[in-house]
Design a protein around this motif. Structure first.
Motif, PDB file in Angstrom:
ATOM      1  N   GLN A  30     -90.154   7.521 -56.968  1.00  0.00           N
ATOM      2  CA  GLN A  30     -89.880   6.914 -58.369  1.00  0.00           C
ATOM      3  C   GLN A  30     -88.293   6.882 -58.629  1.00  0.00           C
ATOM      4  OE1 GLN A  30     -92.801   9.504 -60.589  1.00  0.00           O
ATOM      5  NE2 GLN A  30     -92.366   7.948 -62.361  1.00  0.00           N
ATOM      6  N   ASP A  52     -85.894  22.946 -55.648  1.00  0.00           N
ATOM      7  CA  ASP A  52     -87.195  23.190 -54.811  1.00  0.00           C
ATOM      8  C   ASP A  52     -87.752  21.868 -54.587  1.00  0.00           C
ATOM      9  OD1 ASP A  52     -90.004  24.635 -54.569  1.00  0.00           O
ATOM     10  OD2 ASP A  52     -90.589  22.821 -55.653  1.00  0.00           O
ATOM     11  N   ASN A 182     -99.703  27.843 -55.227  1.00  0.00           N
ATOM     12  CA  ASN A 182    -101.055  27.496 -55.555  1.00  0.00           C
ATOM     13  C   ASN A 182    -101.827  28.521 -55.018  1.00  0.00           C
ATOM     14  OD1 ASN A 182    -100.307  24.942 -56.609  1.00  0.00           O
ATOM     15  ND2 ASN A 182     -99.652  24.146 -54.550  1.00  0.00           N
ATOM     16  N   SER A 236     -94.888  22.012 -62.822  1.00  0.00           N
ATOM     17  CA  SER A 236     -95.338  21.210 -63.697  1.00  0.00           C
ATOM     18  C   SER A 236     -95.350  21.551 -65.418  1.00  0.00           C
ATOM     19  CB  SER A 236     -96.808  20.840 -63.450  1.00  0.00           C
ATOM     20  OG  SER A 236     -96.835  20.113 -62.286  1.00  0.00           O
ATOM     21  N   PHE A 240     -97.116  17.155 -65.927  1.00  0.00           N
ATOM     22  CA  PHE A 240     -97.005  15.909 -65.554  1.00  0.00           C
ATOM     23  C   PHE A 240     -96.485  14.678 -66.592  1.00  0.00           C
ATOM     24  CE2 PHE A 240    -100.865  16.385 -62.524  1.00  0.00           C
ATOM     25  CZ  PHE A 240     -99.880  17.285 -61.515  1.00  0.00           C
ATOM     26  N   LYS A 246     -96.231  11.322 -74.669  1.00  0.00           N
ATOM     27  CA  LYS A 246     -96.164   9.781 -74.379  1.00  0.00           C
ATOM     28  C   LYS A 246     -97.293   9.236 -73.972  1.00  0.00           C
ATOM     29  CE  LYS A 246     -93.745  10.386 -70.105  1.00  0.00           C
ATOM     30  NZ  LYS A 246     -92.501   9.769 -69.394  1.00  0.00           N
ATOM     31  N   ARG A 257     -95.374   8.247 -64.581  1.00  0.00           N
ATOM     32  CA  ARG A 257     -96.117   8.864 -63.315  1.00  0.00           C
ATOM     33  C   ARG A 257     -97.646   8.673 -63.429  1.00  0.00           C
ATOM     34  NH1 ARG A 257     -95.771  14.923 -61.726  1.00  0.00           N
ATOM     35  NH2 ARG A 257     -93.528  14.416 -61.434  1.00  0.00           N
ATOM     36  N   THR A 312     -87.175  11.620 -64.066  1.00  0.00           N
ATOM     37  CA  THR A 312     -87.234  10.528 -63.353  1.00  0.00           C
ATOM     38  C   THR A 312     -85.950   9.748 -63.908  1.00  0.00           C
ATOM     39  OG1 THR A 312     -88.788   9.405 -64.923  1.00  0.00           O
ATOM     40  CG2 THR A 312     -89.413  10.285 -62.605  1.00  0.00           C
ATOM     41  N   ASN A 320     -83.919  18.152 -70.697  1.00  0.00           N
ATOM     42  CA  ASN A 320     -84.691  19.097 -70.169  1.00  0.00           C
ATOM     43  C   ASN A 320     -84.001  20.465 -69.604  1.00  0.00           C
ATOM     44  OD1 ASN A 320     -87.053  17.316 -70.379  1.00  0.00           O
ATOM     45  ND2 ASN A 320     -87.184  17.186 -68.093  1.00  0.00           N
TER      46      ASN A 320
HETATM   47  P1  NDP Z   1     -93.453  18.169 -65.220  1.00  0.00           P
HETATM   48  O1  NDP Z   1     -94.879  18.489 -65.375  1.00  0.00           O
HETATM   49  O2  NDP Z   1     -92.325  18.709 -66.040  1.00  0.00           O
HETATM   50  O3  NDP Z   1     -93.458  16.546 -65.208  1.00  0.00           O
HETATM   51  C1  NDP Z   1     -92.180  15.628 -64.886  1.00  0.00           C
HETATM   52  C2  NDP Z   1     -92.422  14.325 -65.251  1.00  0.00           C
HETATM   53  O4  NDP Z   1     -92.625  14.140 -66.587  1.00  0.00           O
HETATM   54  C3  NDP Z   1     -91.248  13.666 -64.767  1.00  0.00           C
HETATM   55  O5  NDP Z   1     -91.165  13.230 -63.465  1.00  0.00           O
HETATM   56  C4  NDP Z   1     -91.178  12.546 -66.041  1.00  0.00           C
HETATM   57  O6  NDP Z   1     -92.195  11.482 -65.205  1.00  0.00           O
HETATM   58  C5  NDP Z   1     -91.780  13.176 -67.078  1.00  0.00           C
HETATM   59  N1  NDP Z   1     -90.655  13.700 -67.980  1.00  0.00           N
HETATM   60  C6  NDP Z   1     -89.722  14.741 -67.579  1.00  0.00           C
HETATM   61  N2  NDP Z   1     -89.033  14.825 -68.562  1.00  0.00           N
HETATM   62  C7  NDP Z   1     -89.244  14.090 -69.504  1.00  0.00           C
HETATM   63  C8  NDP Z   1     -88.994  13.882 -70.905  1.00  0.00           C
HETATM   64  N3  NDP Z   1     -87.717  14.794 -71.325  1.00  0.00           N
HETATM   65  N4  NDP Z   1     -89.421  13.008 -71.689  1.00  0.00           N
HETATM   66  C9  NDP Z   1     -90.409  12.063 -71.149  1.00  0.00           C
HETATM   67  N5  NDP Z   1     -90.964  12.470 -69.996  1.00  0.00           N
HETATM   68  C10 NDP Z   1     -90.494  13.144 -69.066  1.00  0.00           C
HETATM   69  O7  NDP Z   1     -93.229  18.805 -63.629  1.00  0.00           O
HETATM   70  P2  NDP Z   1     -93.580  18.139 -62.223  1.00  0.00           P
HETATM   71  O8  NDP Z   1     -95.121  17.874 -62.202  1.00  0.00           O
HETATM   72  O9  NDP Z   1     -92.727  17.100 -61.935  1.00  0.00           O
HETATM   73  O10 NDP Z   1     -93.064  19.289 -61.299  1.00  0.00           O
HETATM   74  C11 NDP Z   1     -91.812  19.723 -61.157  1.00  0.00           C
HETATM   75  C12 NDP Z   1     -91.358  20.091 -59.927  1.00  0.00           C
HETATM   76  O11 NDP Z   1     -92.199  21.211 -59.462  1.00  0.00           O
HETATM   77  C13 NDP Z   1     -91.714  19.154 -58.761  1.00  0.00           C
HETATM   78  O12 NDP Z   1     -90.565  18.281 -58.705  1.00  0.00           O
HETATM   79  C14 NDP Z   1     -91.653  20.186 -57.683  1.00  0.00           C
HETATM   80  O13 NDP Z   1     -90.527  20.409 -57.084  1.00  0.00           O
HETATM   81  C15 NDP Z   1     -92.728  21.449 -58.124  1.00  0.00           C
HETATM   82  N6  NDP Z   1     -94.205  21.017 -58.034  1.00  0.00           N
HETATM   83  C16 NDP Z   1     -94.722  21.876 -57.037  1.00  0.00           C
HETATM   84  C17 NDP Z   1     -96.065  21.738 -56.755  1.00  0.00           C
HETATM   85  C18 NDP Z   1     -96.758  22.640 -55.909  1.00  0.00           C
HETATM   86  O14 NDP Z   1     -97.897  22.306 -55.190  1.00  0.00           O
HETATM   87  N7  NDP Z   1     -95.934  23.856 -55.466  1.00  0.00           N
HETATM   88  C19 NDP Z   1     -96.857  20.797 -57.371  1.00  0.00           C
HETATM   89  C20 NDP Z   1     -96.162  19.707 -58.301  1.00  0.00           C
HETATM   90  C21 NDP Z   1     -94.909  20.072 -58.561  1.00  0.00           C
HETATM   91  P3  NDP Z   1     -92.171   9.983 -65.843  1.00  0.00           P
HETATM   92  O15 NDP Z   1     -90.941   9.439 -66.161  1.00  0.00           O
HETATM   93  O16 NDP Z   1     -92.836   9.321 -64.733  1.00  0.00           O
HETATM   94  O17 NDP Z   1     -93.176  10.065 -66.854  1.00  0.00           O
END
Ligand code: NDP
Length: 342
Positions: A30, A52, A182, A236, A240, A246, A257, A312, A320
């Motif tokens: 993205q 990370d 995990n 997360s 997500f 939204k 996403r 993103t 954030n």
């Molecule tokens: P979140 O649950 O916080 O989701 C983040 C996503 O939400 C963004 O990519 C964006 O996606 C949306 N978003 C973020 N801020 C806002 C906002 N202020 N307003 C509206 N939409 C928003 O976290 P992630 O799932 O991305 O996880 C964060 C990090 O954790 C990852 O980057 C990774 O480093 C780690 N991780 C580790 C995992 C593991 O298995 N160990 C698995 C998952 C994550 P969009 O714009 O597409 O809507």
């Protein structure tokens, strides 16, 4: 003035990390390389020193983008020369497709781990990784619950073999510390037990999902964190993006996403939607955005060492990171608990 100015120890190590960690999972999919560098520059200027990533990011549909996220971080490290200021965390998944890893557990053999770390070091353009995490346990788990795990018997790498490989890498200076991801409470205690028995260093951290829709840390791992001094990293925190509200009422925000990838639908469904509706209303009552409420809740838990945020766009990132300055009152936390109904 920076927003994230205090540092927390990771486990019993000398590493000091910001309570907000910059997640990178969307970079290379993205987000472009220039956008990734812009996020890194901004985060660092705001006092974040914890990043990370993982060898498998961005989680690819067919494997064609794997490793790109680490490459983007590597070009940033090479151009900025700030390596010693950063606590850099990555993860090993081993070969194979990610859905199989989740269902059956990856093969975390000594050979796979050694090969993976060399790849990560090369892409990251660094000599060492501060925190190297086993992305998933090398066994079937149902940690995510809703994904419909099939508990398949099979050959799984013995935990001792994976840990021994990490010990070798620590001795060689390629990784400074190791962590889990995990992982369950049982799996964490098992690793601690083996490490103590063998006289090996203990894992510094466990990295699992933790957010207003998934509070599984509070059952088991939070206690382990306090009793055993293992840091918990929360990923997360916005489920997500679902916790921003939204996706409510069937909305399909362009480019977001879950609109792009069905595989991220873990936090959707009637039950989640009902809870998100209540959290959105609560945030409004408190004069916060839903994202601010959700992120502040995670960051201020005593058992959460760092909240791994993802964004993103720069607007999301700014919103954030700014939540680092927020603190919910005990009364506000009680109102959240009433929605969670634990
Ligand atoms: P979140 O649950 O916080 O989701 C983040 C996503 O939400 C963004 O990519 C964006 O996606 C949306 N978003 C973020 N801020 C806002 C906002 N202020 N307003 C509206 N939409 C928003 O976290 P992630 O799932 O991305 O996880 C964060 C990090 O954790 C990852 O980057 C990774 O480093 C780690 N991780 C580790 C995992 C593991 O298995 N160990 C698995 C998952 C994550 P969009 O714009 O597409 O809507």
């Amino acid at each position: 003035m920076s927003l994230v100015n205090n540092r927390r120890p990771l486990g019993n190590s000398d590493l000091r990390a910001s309570k907000i960690c910059l997640g990178t999972m969307t970079w290379g999919e993205q987000n472009s390389e220039a956008e990734a560098h812009q996020q890194l520059d901004y985060a660092l200027a705001q006092g974040i020193n914890f990043i990370d990533t993982a060898e498998m990011y961005p989680v690819p549909p067919q494997g064609e983008t794997q490793g790109r996220t680490e490459q983007y971080i590597g070009t940033w490290l090479a151009s900025r020369g700030q390596r010693e200021r950063i606590v850099l965390a990555s993860k090993v998944t081993g070969p194979g497709d990610w859905m199989t890893h989740i269902r059956q557990g990856p093969q975390l053999t000594r050979a796979h781990i050694r090969e993976a770390v060399e790849g990560s070091l090369r892409r990251l353009q660094t000599d060492y990784i501060d925190l190297y995490q086993l992305h998933w346990p090398a066994r079937p788990t149902n940690f995510f619950g809703k994904l419909g795990y099939v508990h398949q018997p099979g050959e799984h790498t013995p935990l001792e073999e994976s840990l021994l490989a990490l010990m070798e890498l620590m001795q060689e200076g390629k990784i400074r510390h190791y962590g889990l991801s995990n992982e369950t409470a049982w799996g964490t205690m098992k690793v601690l037990q083996i490490a103590d028995r063998e006289g090996w260093p203990r894992p510094l951290t466990v990295q699992n999902p933790y957010n207003l829709l998934n509070r599984s840390y509070e059952v088991g791992l939070a206690e382990i964190s306090h009793q055993e001094n293992v840091g918990l990293l929360a990923y997360s925190p916005l489920a997500f993006g679902v916790l921003t509200g939204k996706y409510l009422y069937g909305q399909q925000p362009a480019g977001a996403r879950i609109t792009l990838h069905q595989r991220f639908s873990r936090y959707q469904g009637a039950q989640a939607e009902a809870a998100v509706t209540e959290y959105v209303a609560l945030a409004q009552e408190f004069g916060l955005t839903p994202a601010q409420l959700a992120l502040a809740f995670v960051t201020q838990q005593s058992f959460v060492t760092a909240n791994i945020i993802g964004a993103t766009s720069m607007a999301q990132l700014q919103e954030n990171i700014a939540t680092a300055a927020l603190e919910l009152t005990p009364e506000q936390l009680q109102r959240i608990d009433a929605i969670h109904k634990v």
